[in-house]
Design a protein around this motif. Structure first.
Motif, short mmCIF file in Angstrom:
data_model
loop_
_atom_site.label_atom_id
_atom_site.label_comp_id
_atom_site.label_asym_id
_atom_site.label_seq_id
_atom_site.Cartn_x
_atom_site.Cartn_y
_atom_site.Cartn_z
N HIS A 1 0.83 -1.20 0.00
CA HIS A 1 0.00 0.00 0.00
C HIS A 1 0.87 1.26 0.00
O HIS A 1 0.54 2.25 -0.65
CB HIS A 1 -0.93 0.00 1.21
CG HIS A 1 -2.12 -0.89 1.04
ND1 HIS A 1 -3.03 -0.74 0.01
CD2 HIS A 1 -2.57 -1.93 1.79
CE1 HIS A 1 -3.98 -1.66 0.12
NE2 HIS A 1 -3.73 -2.40 1.19
N SER A 2 1.97 1.20 0.71
CA SER A 2 2.87 2.35 0.75
C SER A 2 3.44 2.64 -0.63
O SER A 2 3.54 3.80 -1.05
CB SER A 2 4.00 2.08 1.75
OG SER A 2 4.94 3.12 1.74
N LEU A 3 3.82 1.58 -1.34
CA LEU A 3 4.35 1.75 -2.69
C LEU A 3 3.28 2.33 -3.61
O LEU A 3 3.55 3.22 -4.43
CB LEU A 3 4.87 0.41 -3.21
CG LEU A 3 5.77 0.44 -4.44
CD1 LEU A 3 7.01 1.31 -4.20
CD2 LEU A 3 6.21 -0.98 -4.79
N LEU A 4 2.06 1.84 -3.47
CA LEU A 4 0.96 2.36 -4.28
C LEU A 4 0.70 3.82 -3.97
O LEU A 4 0.43 4.64 -4.86
CB LEU A 4 -0.31 1.54 -4.03
CG LEU A 4 -0.65 0.43 -5.02
CD1 LEU A 4 -1.93 -0.29 -4.58
CD2 LEU A 4 -0.85 0.99 -6.42
N LEU A 5 0.75 4.15 -2.69
CA LEU A 5 0.45 5.52 -2.27
C LEU A 5 1.42 6.51 -2.90
O LEU A 5 1.09 7.68 -3.10
CB LEU A 5 0.50 5.60 -0.74
CG LEU A 5 0.01 6.91 -0.10
CD1 LEU A 5 -1.44 7.18 -0.49
CD2 LEU A 5 0.16 6.84 1.41
N SER A 6 2.62 6.03 -3.24
CA SER A 6 3.60 6.94 -3.83
C SER A 6 3.20 7.43 -5.21
O SER A 6 3.76 8.42 -5.71
CB SER A 6 4.97 6.24 -3.91
OG SER A 6 4.94 5.20 -4.88
N VAL A 7 2.24 6.76 -5.86
CA VAL A 7 1.78 7.21 -7.17
C VAL A 7 0.29 7.55 -7.17
O VAL A 7 -0.27 7.95 -8.19
CB VAL A 7 2.05 6.14 -8.26
CG1 VAL A 7 3.54 5.89 -8.39
CG2 VAL A 7 1.30 4.85 -7.98
N LYS A 8 -0.36 7.35 -6.02
CA LYS A 8 -1.78 7.67 -5.89
C LYS A 8 -1.94 8.99 -5.13
O LYS A 8 -1.06 9.44 -4.40
CB LYS A 8 -2.51 6.55 -5.14
CG LYS A 8 -2.58 5.23 -5.90
CD LYS A 8 -3.57 5.31 -7.05
CE LYS A 8 -3.76 3.97 -7.72
NZ LYS A 8 -4.69 4.03 -8.87
N ASN A 9 -3.13 9.57 -5.25
CA ASN A 9 -3.37 10.86 -4.60
C ASN A 9 -3.87 10.74 -3.18
O ASN A 9 -3.87 11.73 -2.44
CB ASN A 9 -4.41 11.65 -5.42
CG ASN A 9 -3.89 12.02 -6.79
OD1 ASN A 9 -2.70 12.32 -6.93
ND2 ASN A 9 -4.75 12.02 -7.79
N SER A 10 -4.30 9.52 -2.78
CA SER A 10 -4.88 9.38 -1.45
C SER A 10 -4.71 7.97 -0.94
O SER A 10 -4.51 7.03 -1.70
CB SER A 10 -6.38 9.73 -1.48
OG SER A 10 -7.10 8.76 -2.22
N GLU A 11 -4.80 7.83 0.38
CA GLU A 11 -4.77 6.52 1.02
C GLU A 11 -5.93 5.68 0.53
O GLU A 11 -5.80 4.47 0.28
CB GLU A 11 -4.82 6.69 2.53
CG GLU A 11 -4.78 5.38 3.31
CD GLU A 11 -3.40 4.75 3.29
OE1 GLU A 11 -3.32 3.51 3.19
OE2 GLU A 11 -2.40 5.48 3.37
N GLU A 12 -7.08 6.30 0.38
CA GLU A 12 -8.27 5.58 -0.07
C GLU A 12 -8.09 5.06 -1.49
O GLU A 12 -8.43 3.93 -1.81
CB GLU A 12 -9.48 6.50 0.00
CG GLU A 12 -10.80 5.82 -0.39
CD GLU A 12 -11.99 6.75 -0.29
OE1 GLU A 12 -13.11 6.30 -0.58
OE2 GLU A 12 -11.80 7.93 0.06
N GLY A 13 -7.49 5.90 -2.34
CA GLY A 13 -7.25 5.47 -3.71
C GLY A 13 -6.29 4.31 -3.78
O GLY A 13 -6.43 3.40 -4.61
#
Length: 775
Positions: free
Chosen positions: A49-61
């Motif tokens: 999730h942390s890796l994803l968050l680096s390219v996403k705009n939000s924790e929810e996304g």
């Protein structure tokens, strides 16, 4: 962009779907290599999730986009991403690759096991095969396929002992499937549908079970070929291929991983697809569950992806690290060259060949000529008299393209011209069984299906929905000439019967995909061939024998063809070898299967293809499988996980494991310790190194015999290998030198072999060489 990969029926079916724009989200696999350390599931999820968050705009996304978090052996995840987000992730140091999850053509017996003489004392015509020692006892075979029909008698668990202690899997519940459907034979079952549904939308439950239950038949067929129990008085369609049915390893356990689902359309059971992200999740679970062998009758359509972007290759690499043998189908795109799929050297890739059984019927023409045909169609013509005979190309509706006019495609026949007649249709585009359906729709009395030239004498039999039979390409030409020269052509079709000891056998199936290897031509693929033509095995009672929606028949056992059917034969052999030699590595098992194969048919002549041409390693790899010989191969070629990582560095210039950086000069790909040798673009000379391990039972001395490829000299050094004990390793070199004419013409391949022998064991390795063009 259409899915790259789909179920492998006898012909690839072409479909298209709406392309994704760059701005749209689609499923990508973000591959991070191997899990390091004992991280908890929660830690793994948080890291992903942390890796994803680096390219996403939000924790929810970030949380909403993830579909799978691979947690057992494979480190990575599948998530809904835009192309831009995937590109950003791929640039990160810890990411090996980020690639779209695409579909795979996939889901690519009574007589077949008897034909290849599984073991001494094997008695398929009677006797209790289960009473023989071993037979895969307690080996766990994982099946990545379309699920299973658990009620089949082939999966009964009578007399089987408690579950193996290493088993950690589950029996996942779902539509028409609960924990009671698992037993001591089917010890686990799971299903994976998230990537499929991200592409196609919610699963249509009228066409498929949202559970491990098989609506298609393919998964049930392959599973019973591997490990079906002994079942007496089995036949297809009321009497064909009657006998005792049994899988190759009837005491092995089955773990089911349903990854293949119907493509929405008019015949959803015909077209099936399997997505990378779903398959990679299945690989990850299977490794964690404790399987010993993975059987994967699934393969790529079109240009094969490189190993780091291939869900099957990635999953198989992680399995190989744990000495799990992965067996895959070669594909059904033959007989053209460079059509083979599943190209990684850490898996066994299987082509398809015939057995010595046919289903003969006679076609009698009005001029008195009798033509032999084959069919398992249970229907017969109402009258024994001659019927009017017509070629489909002479009976098409206006507007039918001339290049397909004889192929009986849907809605192409003029009912006024074919009603009450026997119609000659030609193979080519469209399903074979679909051609019979079209003849029936138009009111035809029967179908004669003629082979294309490429198919020659190979005749996959079909349970047509009306009386019918199939003939070779030469006989199809003879029938068409008769029609063209007769004012009132007529014919009649006699009843069919099962015939054994057909010769020559085996022959290579025309549909079986051929080499060379498009990713790494210095590795020979396919590795081996096994029975894949007209194989009888268990079937889903939710699917018709033709898999056509308009066919309402249901059968317990069915005849089916494809490399999907040959793959489980080798999977069963691997299970047998694992039970007999639990200390062998996966590479040793692959070596034993390959080096003991035969390149001769049952008459002692060379293996041929469907047109009668002498076949070669590009067709069959090392040859036709002989499981009884593989149990005592004498010498084996071993390889490690690190060897495979080095190979990937040299082959595709990519590190498959972040913890294993590629050296500046990795060993050349031809020096991977493989049981076969392939060299592309030989220029002058090359020296190849190999190492063998003695598994033959004691001190031994092996001498080498060489069969040189045309105009290529082969020198093996040393010529004698002396072993003092079991487990001892010896290395040798093989030097290839282009001859006076610089070998075969540029772009063509010459084949030879080298063989180590000690008076008891014969350890044969094929050599395939193409020579560089002259300057």
């Amino acid at each position: 962009m259409p899915p790259r990969y789909l179920l492998l029926p006898l012909f690839f079916l072409i479909f298209c779907c709406t392309a994704f724009s760059n701005e749209q989200r689609r499923v990508y696999i973000v591959y991070l290599g191997e899990h390091k350390g004992l991280k908890s599931t929660q830690e793994i999820l948080e890291n992903h999730h942390s890796l994803l968050l680096s390219v996403k705009n939000s924790e929810e996304g970030s949380s909403d986009s993830i579909l799978y978090s691979y947690k057992n052996s494979i480190n990575g995840f599948a998530a809904l991403l835009t192309e831009e987000e995937a590109n950003k992730l791929s640039e990160k140091e810890e990411v090996v690759s980020a690639f779209p999850s695409e579909g795979r053509w996939s889901p690519h017996t009574t007589r077949s096991w008897e034909f290849i003489t599984l073991e001494e004392g094997l008695q398929l015509k009677g006797g209790d095969k289960d009473s023989a020692p071993k037979y895969g006892r307690d080996v766990i075979v994982g099946m990545l396929d379309s699920g299973i029909w658990p009620e089949s008698e082939s999966f009964n668990d009578q007399g089987m002992g408690p579950l193996p202690k290493q088993w950690k899997g589950i029996c996942q519940q779902g539509d028409a499937f609960d924990s009671a459907h698992c037993n001591k034979k089917i010890i686990g079952a799971r299903y994976y549908v998230k990537s499929y549904e991200a592409y196609y939308g919610p699963l249509n439950k009228t066409n498929a079970y949202r559970s491990p239950r098989d609506n298609d038949g393919h998964g049930t067929h392959t599973a019973s070929t591997v490990a079906g129990r002994v079942v007496s008085n089995v036949s297809a369609l009321g009497g064909f291929a009657s006998g005792v049915a049994a899988g190759g390893a009837p005491l092995a356990r089955l773990a089911i991983y349903k990854v293949c689902w119907p493509i929405p359309g008019p015949n959803p059971n015909i077209e099936n697809t399997c997505f990378d992200a779903d398959m990679l999740a299945a690989f990850d679970d299977a490794i964690g569950d404790g399987v010993h062998v993975l059987s994967v009758s699934i393969g790529a359509n079109g240009e094969p992806p490189k190993y780091s972007n291939d869900g099957i290759a990635i999953g198989a690499l992680h399995a190989a690290k744990r000495e799990i043998v992965v067996v895959c189908s070669a594909g059904n795109s033959g007989p053209g060259p460079a059509t083979v799929t599943n190209l990684a050297p850490w898996m066994i890739t299987v082509g398809a060949s015939s057995i010595d059984r046919a289903f003969d019927a006679n076609v009698m023409l009005g001029n008195g000529v009798a033509i032999k045909s084959q069919t398992v169609t249970p229907y017969v013509l109402k009258s024994l008299d001659f019927y009017p005979l017509i070629y489909a190309g002479d009976a098409v509706v206006a507007g039918t393209p001339s290049n397909v006019s004889g192929q009986c495609l849907p809605n192409s026949l003029d009912a006024n011209k074919v009603r009450g007649k026997i119609v000659v249709c030609l193979r080519g585009s469209g399903l074979r069984v679909g051609k019979g359906l079209e003849v029936k729709r138009a009111g035809g009395a029967a179908i004669i299906l003629g082979n294309a030239v490429a198919n020659g004498n190979e005749i996959p039999v079909d349970a047509h929905v009306l009386p019918g039979t199939a003939v070779s390409s030469d006989d199809a030409v003879a029938i068409l000439k008769y029609i063209a020269t007769s004012r009132t052509p007529t014919a009649k079709i006699g009843p069919a019967r099962t015939v054994l000891d057909v010769s020559p056998a085996p022959i290579m199936a025309a549909f079986s995909s051929r080499g060379p290897n498009r990713i790494e031509p210095n590795i020979l693929k396919p590795d081996i061939t096994a029975p894949g033509l007209n194989i009888l095995a268990a079937w889903s009672e939710s699917s018709a024998p033709t898999k056509l929606e308009d066919d309402h028949r249901r059968v317990k056992y069915n005849l089916y063809s494809g490399t999907s059917m040959s793959c489980p034969h080798v999977s069963a052999a691997a299970a047998l070898l694992r039970s007999m030699h639990p200390d062998w590595t996966g590479a040793a098992i692959r070596s034993a299967v390959m080096t003991t194969a035969t390149v001769e048919n049952a008459r002692g002549g060379p293996l041929t293809d469907a047109s009668g041409r002498v076949a070669g390693p590009m067709d069959y790899g090392s040859g036709h499988i002989r499981p009884n010989h593989a149990s005592d191969p004498g010498l084996v070629y071993d390889a490690s996980y690190e060897d495979y990582l080095l190979f990937a560095c040299a082959s595709i210039g990519a590190q498959m494991d972040p913890a294993f950086p590629c050296p500046n000069s990795p060993p050349p790909t031809y020096n991977l310790n493989y049981p076969s040798i392939a060299v592309a673009n030989l220029n002058a000379s090359i020296t190849i190194r190999r190492t063998v391990t003695n598994v033959g039972g004691g001190p031994a001395q092996y001498r080498v015999a060489v069969e040189e490829p045309a105009d290529v000299s082969v020198r093996v050094s040393p010529k004698v290998l002396k072993f003092k004990k079991v487990g001892q390793r010896k290395s040798f070199s093989v030097t290839l030198r282009a001859g006076g004419r610089r070998g075969p013409p540029s772009g063509e391949h010459a084949a030879g072999s080298y063989t180590w022998y000690d008076g008891t064991h014969v350890v044969r390795s094929p050599i395939v060489v193409s020579v560089a063009a002259a300057d």
